[in-house]
Write an enzyme that holds these catalytic residues in place. Structure first.
Site, PDB file in Angstrom:
ATOM      1  N   ASP A   1       0.823  -1.215   0.000  1.00  0.00           N
ATOM      2  CA  ASP A   1       0.000   0.000   0.000  1.00  0.00           C
ATOM      3  C   ASP A   1       0.859   1.268   0.000  1.00  0.00           C
ATOM      4  O   ASP A   1       0.410   2.334   0.390  1.00  0.00           O
ATOM      5  CB  ASP A   1      -0.975  -0.002   1.188  1.00  0.00           C
ATOM      6  CG  ASP A   1      -0.256  -0.176   2.515  1.00  0.00           C
ATOM      7  OD1 ASP A   1       0.981  -0.365   2.497  1.00  0.00           O
ATOM      8  OD2 ASP A   1      -0.921  -0.117   3.551  1.00  0.00           O
TER       9      ASP A   1
ATOM     10  N   HIS B   1      23.580   5.069 -18.252  1.00  0.00           N
ATOM     11  CA  HIS B   1      22.476   5.274 -17.305  1.00  0.00           C
ATOM     12  C   HIS B   1      22.656   4.426 -16.051  1.00  0.00           C
ATOM     13  O   HIS B   1      21.727   3.776 -15.579  1.00  0.00           O
ATOM     14  CB  HIS B   1      21.128   4.997 -17.985  1.00  0.00           C
ATOM     15  CG  HIS B   1      20.709   6.127 -18.882  1.00  0.00           C
ATOM     16  ND1 HIS B   1      19.632   6.072 -19.711  1.00  0.00           N
ATOM     17  CD2 HIS B   1      21.226   7.356 -19.063  1.00  0.00           C
ATOM     18  CE1 HIS B   1      19.510   7.209 -20.384  1.00  0.00           C
ATOM     19  NE2 HIS B   1      20.470   8.006 -20.006  1.00  0.00           N
TER      20      HIS B   1
ATOM     21  N   ASP C   1      25.397  12.694 -13.040  1.00  0.00           N
ATOM     22  CA  ASP C   1      24.340  13.266 -13.889  1.00  0.00           C
ATOM     23  C   ASP C   1      23.105  13.378 -13.000  1.00  0.00           C
ATOM     24  O   ASP C   1      22.465  12.364 -12.688  1.00  0.00           O
ATOM     25  CB  ASP C   1      24.091  12.331 -15.082  1.00  0.00           C
ATOM     26  CG  ASP C   1      23.070  12.892 -16.074  1.00  0.00           C
ATOM     27  OD1 ASP C   1      22.342  13.849 -15.713  1.00  0.00           O
ATOM     28  OD2 ASP C   1      22.998  12.363 -17.194  1.00  0.00           O
TER      29      ASP C   1
ATOM     30  N   ASP D   1      19.063  19.474 -15.798  1.00  0.00           N
ATOM     31  CA  ASP D   1      19.747  18.236 -16.199  1.00  0.00           C
ATOM     32  C   ASP D   1      21.225  18.574 -16.355  1.00  0.00           C
ATOM     33  O   ASP D   1      21.618  19.196 -17.345  1.00  0.00           O
ATOM     34  CB  ASP D   1      19.121  17.744 -17.523  1.00  0.00           C
ATOM     35  CG  ASP D   1      19.650  16.398 -17.957  1.00  0.00           C
ATOM     36  OD1 ASP D   1      20.460  15.801 -17.223  1.00  0.00           O
ATOM     37  OD2 ASP D   1      19.252  15.951 -19.049  1.00  0.00           O
TER      38      ASP D   1
ATOM     39  N   HIS E   1      25.949   8.393 -27.865  1.00  0.00           N
ATOM     40  CA  HIS E   1      24.619   8.982 -27.676  1.00  0.00           C
ATOM     41  C   HIS E   1      24.547  10.339 -28.367  1.00  0.00           C
ATOM     42  O   HIS E   1      25.549  10.845 -28.875  1.00  0.00           O
ATOM     43  CB  HIS E   1      24.269   9.092 -26.184  1.00  0.00           C
ATOM     44  CG  HIS E   1      25.230   9.907 -25.361  1.00  0.00           C
ATOM     45  ND1 HIS E   1      25.239  11.280 -25.354  1.00  0.00           N
ATOM     46  CD2 HIS E   1      26.201   9.524 -24.491  1.00  0.00           C
ATOM     47  CE1 HIS E   1      26.162  11.699 -24.504  1.00  0.00           C
ATOM     48  NE2 HIS E   1      26.771  10.669 -23.976  1.00  0.00           N
TER      49      HIS E   1
ATOM     50  N   HIS F   1      18.959  17.115 -25.921  1.00  0.00           N
ATOM     51  CA  HIS F   1      17.512  16.907 -26.068  1.00  0.00           C
ATOM     52  C   HIS F   1      16.818  18.143 -25.543  1.00  0.00           C
ATOM     53  O   HIS F   1      17.397  18.922 -24.778  1.00  0.00           O
ATOM     54  CB  HIS F   1      17.084  15.654 -25.287  1.00  0.00           C
ATOM     55  CG  HIS F   1      17.589  15.617 -23.865  1.00  0.00           C
ATOM     56  ND1 HIS F   1      16.962  16.267 -22.839  1.00  0.00           N
ATOM     57  CD2 HIS F   1      18.699  15.043 -23.307  1.00  0.00           C
ATOM     58  CE1 HIS F   1      17.641  16.067 -21.713  1.00  0.00           C
ATOM     59  NE2 HIS F   1      18.714  15.339 -21.968  1.00  0.00           N
TER      60      HIS F   1
ATOM     61  N   HIS G   1      13.444  14.684 -20.809  1.00  0.00           N
ATOM     62  CA  HIS G   1      13.519  14.556 -22.269  1.00  0.00           C
ATOM     63  C   HIS G   1      12.203  15.163 -22.755  1.00  0.00           C
ATOM     64  O   HIS G   1      11.183  14.480 -22.860  1.00  0.00           O
ATOM     65  CB  HIS G   1      13.665  13.093 -22.685  1.00  0.00           C
ATOM     66  CG  HIS G   1      15.005  12.529 -22.311  1.00  0.00           C
ATOM     67  ND1 HIS G   1      15.387  11.252 -22.557  1.00  0.00           N
ATOM     68  CD2 HIS G   1      16.075  13.109 -21.711  1.00  0.00           C
ATOM     69  CE1 HIS G   1      16.621  11.049 -22.121  1.00  0.00           C
ATOM     70  NE2 HIS G   1      17.053  12.172 -21.597  1.00  0.00           N
TER      71      HIS G   1
ATOM     72  N   GLU H   1      25.457  17.845 -24.105  1.00  0.00           N
ATOM     73  CA  GLU H   1      26.047  16.855 -23.217  1.00  0.00           C
ATOM     74  C   GLU H   1      26.933  15.827 -23.911  1.00  0.00           C
ATOM     75  O   GLU H   1      26.659  14.628 -23.872  1.00  0.00           O
ATOM     76  CB  GLU H   1      24.945  16.133 -22.440  1.00  0.00           C
ATOM     77  CG  GLU H   1      23.790  15.600 -23.284  1.00  0.00           C
ATOM     78  CD  GLU H   1      22.749  14.877 -22.421  1.00  0.00           C
ATOM     79  OE1 GLU H   1      23.134  13.988 -21.674  1.00  0.00           O
ATOM     80  OE2 GLU H   1      21.556  15.242 -22.510  1.00  0.00           O
TER      81      GLU H   1
ATOM     82  N   TYR I   1      33.583   7.652 -23.311  1.00  0.00           N
ATOM     83  CA  TYR I   1      33.439   6.576 -22.332  1.00  0.00           C
ATOM     84  C   TYR I   1      34.354   5.420 -22.722  1.00  0.00           C
ATOM     85  O   TYR I   1      34.082   4.744 -23.718  1.00  0.00           O
ATOM     86  CB  TYR I   1      31.980   6.102 -22.280  1.00  0.00           C
ATOM     87  CG  TYR I   1      31.006   7.259 -22.164  1.00  0.00           C
ATOM     88  CD1 TYR I   1      30.668   7.816 -20.931  1.00  0.00           C
ATOM     89  CD2 TYR I   1      30.459   7.840 -23.321  1.00  0.00           C
ATOM     90  CE1 TYR I   1      29.800   8.898 -20.844  1.00  0.00           C
ATOM     91  CE2 TYR I   1      29.600   8.920 -23.246  1.00  0.00           C
ATOM     92  CZ  TYR I   1      29.268   9.448 -22.009  1.00  0.00           C
ATOM     93  OH  TYR I   1      28.419  10.526 -21.939  1.00  0.00           O
TER      94      TYR I   1
ATOM     95  N   ARG J   1      31.418  13.000 -19.054  1.00  0.00           N
ATOM     96  CA  ARG J   1      30.330  13.699 -19.750  1.00  0.00           C
ATOM     97  C   ARG J   1      30.222  15.071 -19.104  1.00  0.00           C
ATOM     98  O   ARG J   1      30.380  15.190 -17.876  1.00  0.00           O
ATOM     99  CB  ARG J   1      29.015  12.928 -19.638  1.00  0.00           C
ATOM    100  CG  ARG J   1      27.828  13.656 -20.261  1.00  0.00           C
ATOM    101  CD  ARG J   1      26.619  12.741 -20.584  1.00  0.00           C
ATOM    102  NE  ARG J   1      25.911  12.247 -19.428  1.00  0.00           N
ATOM    103  CZ  ARG J   1      25.936  10.973 -19.016  1.00  0.00           C
ATOM    104  NH1 ARG J   1      26.663  10.067 -19.664  1.00  0.00           N
ATOM    105  NH2 ARG J   1      25.255  10.581 -17.945  1.00  0.00           N
TER     106      ARG J   1
ATOM    107  N   GLU K   1      27.493  18.241 -19.131  1.00  0.00           N
ATOM    108  CA  GLU K   1      26.142  18.562 -19.615  1.00  0.00           C
ATOM    109  C   GLU K   1      25.645  19.867 -18.996  1.00  0.00           C
ATOM    110  O   GLU K   1      25.644  20.028 -17.773  1.00  0.00           O
ATOM    111  CB  GLU K   1      25.176  17.431 -19.240  1.00  0.00           C
ATOM    112  CG  GLU K   1      23.722  17.724 -19.594  1.00  0.00           C
ATOM    113  CD  GLU K   1      22.791  16.545 -19.348  1.00  0.00           C
ATOM    114  OE1 GLU K   1      23.099  15.712 -18.479  1.00  0.00           O
ATOM    115  OE2 GLU K   1      21.749  16.470 -20.029  1.00  0.00           O
TER     116      GLU K   1
HETATM  117  N1  GLY Z   1      19.803  12.761 -17.405  1.00  0.00           N
HETATM  118  C1  GLY Z   1      19.432  12.108 -18.583  1.00  0.00           C
HETATM  119  C2  GLY Z   1      20.042  12.720 -19.741  1.00  0.00           C
HETATM  120  O1  GLY Z   1      21.040  13.405 -19.616  1.00  0.00           O
HETATM  121  O2  GLY Z   1      19.551  12.630 -20.827  1.00  0.00           O
HETATM  122 MN    MN Z   2      20.364  15.169 -20.641  1.00  0.00          MN
HETATM  123 MN    MN Z   3      21.688  14.270 -17.794  1.00  0.00          MN
END
Ligand code: GLY
Ligand code: MN
Ligand code: MN
Length: 455
Positions: free
Chosen positions: A51, A255, A272, A283, A364, A368, A375, A398, A402, A422, A424
């Protein structure tokens, strides 16, 4: 421990005003005709265990159109007596439920404080919907959000031929209104930008505090706790997406969210993490050495990614295709990796989407849209061609590299084994060029080396 950082924050913006929501609704409804019925439902509550529920967050479209954040809500918009009516169905007042779950605005509260013309209890939503469907010619609803709404609409459509023949009434089509809302959400208003700036400021400060507290032997979850602790301390509702905190080889997993390893002084940690303020996300990714000093190899990779990121940010200009930052970043990363001897192909070969070696280390996209969703909504290629950037759009930038030494699919260069970087930031496109909402989050090598371990 957070008080000094808290005092340095700007004042948190007020909730978006009823007038602004009304203006939004008018702009949205100006795309519709008499006979259209638009339905936007809240998302259902999700069970976490037995619950216990996940913290509730409503649908971004409902937040966008009315700012209503409670569950069990449905917005219906229709034309009646020569005007558009925004009709919101909400959880009614219920003292027993309120004692357990919290106070509710209820029907009267909704009418007083939100940009709506009519309010009724969510208990009555389906009965009203049946009546409205009788009069509607076209129904605009996103299917899959509220199963009962879906079945009523489908039943109404199935009956349409008979109804139409007998009475000339009943809906003849169903459309998804999401794309029209998305087109509006893609271009942020001043009030939205203020909210995003605040989320960005709190998030930047949280990263800085985590950098300062970093020391040899710290665990990933301890870095996470400082960041997420300050998200809340700073007055946001917490994280906008689960925080990624990975040191060593975990920094090479895009991720990674397990966040349970202990960090060694020779490793990079990649973080991140972004906060959400009144529905709006930040982000941010930063990558820093646990020791507070970049090794030569770490510095080499960091400098390439930083150069790519800065050039990509500079490409976030009105009139540029949305993917120009990605192309600029790819080119700069490939040039850097050729310089470092990681890639032996020519630049053009390295950039080939199928056979280029850049993909091994950069797999990647460079960004975005960002807004109520991390996103965020908005078609990238309307009619198949890349959208051109406009003032008011917000996107992330970003790039990363890697070098997962654990990967069986590539031969990782030993010098860069398990370095994941990374960087960003969140960028608002303006007529005067890119405005980096996350500008106060440290990212130069000098700033990072000064701050890491300084607490
Ligand atoms: N935090 C997810 C991305 O950077 O897209
Ligand atoms: Mn992002
Ligand atoms: Mn991110």
């Amino acid at each position: 421990m957070f008080d000094e950082a808290f005092k340095a924050l700007p004042e948190s913006p007020q909730a978006i005003s009823v007038e602004i929501y009304r203006e939004r609704q008018q702009r949205f409804l100006s795309q519709y005709d008499i006979g259209d019925l638009v339905i936007v439902s809240s998302l259902p509550v999700s069970t976490r265990s037995n619950d216990v529920h996940y913290p509730y967050r409503s649908s971004s479209d409902l937040l966008y159109l009315v700012g209503w954040s409670e569950p069990n809500a449905t917005l219906m918009m229709y034309h009646q007596d020569e005007q558009w009516v925004s009709h919101l169905f909400v959880q009614p007042k219920d003292t027993l439920k309120e004692i357990w779950e919290g106070r509710r605005p209820g029907v009267e509260g909704a009418l007083r404080g939100w940009a709506i013309d009519r309010a009724d209890s969510s208990d009555d939503v389906y009965q009203h919907l049946e009546q409205l469907l009788e009069q509607a010619v076209r129904v605009h609803v996103r299917s899959g959000v509220d199963s009962v709404v879906d079945s009523l609409v489908i039943a109404a459509i199935e009956k349409r031929d008979r109804k139409r023949q007998q009475l000339g009434s009943g809906p003849i089509s169903i459309e998804d209104p999401s794309q029209r809302i998305a087109e509006m959400r893609l271009r942020k208003s001043d009030a939205e930008i203020e909210h995003m700036r605040f989320a960005a400021e709190v998030s930047s400060k949280a990263h800085e505090l985590a950098m300062a507290a970093t020391k040899d032997g710290i665990h990933e979850f301890q870095i996470q706790s400082i960041i997420e602790g300050f998200f809340v301390y700073g007055g946001t509702s917490g994280w906008a997406y689960p925080s990624i905190v990975g040191c060593g080889e975990n920094a090479t997993i895009l991720h990674y969210t397990v966040n349970n390893a202990q960090c060694n002084s020779n490793e990079i940690v990649l973080v991140d993490a972004g906060a959400e303020y009144q529905g709006y996300a930040a982000d941010i990714t930063r990558s820093w050495p646990i020791s507070g000093v970049f090794s030569d190899a770490q510095r080499e990779v960091y400098e390439v990614v930083l150069e790519a990121q800065e050039k990509a940010i500079d490409a976030c200009r009105v009139g540029n295709p949305y993917n120009m930052p990605h192309e600029v970043a790819r080119r700069t990363l490939a040039e850097g990796l050729i310089r470092l001897g990681v890639i032996s192909q020519s630049l053009d070969e390295a950039l080939d989407p199928n056979t280029g070696e850049l993909r091994r280390w950069y797999m990647h996209n460079t960004g975005h849209w960002l807004g109520l969703d991390v996103h965020d909504v908005g078609i990238y290629k309307p009619d198949g061609t890349p959208r051109l950037l406009e003032a008011g759009m917000v996107l992330t930038v970003e790039p990363g590299l890697y070098f997962g030494a654990w990967r069986p699919d590539v031969d990782c260069p030993e010098r860069y084994a398990n370095i994941g970087i990374r960087i960003e930031d969140d960028v608002l496109v303006t007529e005067d060029g890119p405005d980096v909402l996350t500008h106060s989050c440290p990212k130069t090598i000098a700033d990072i080396e000064r701050i890491v371990g300084s607490a």
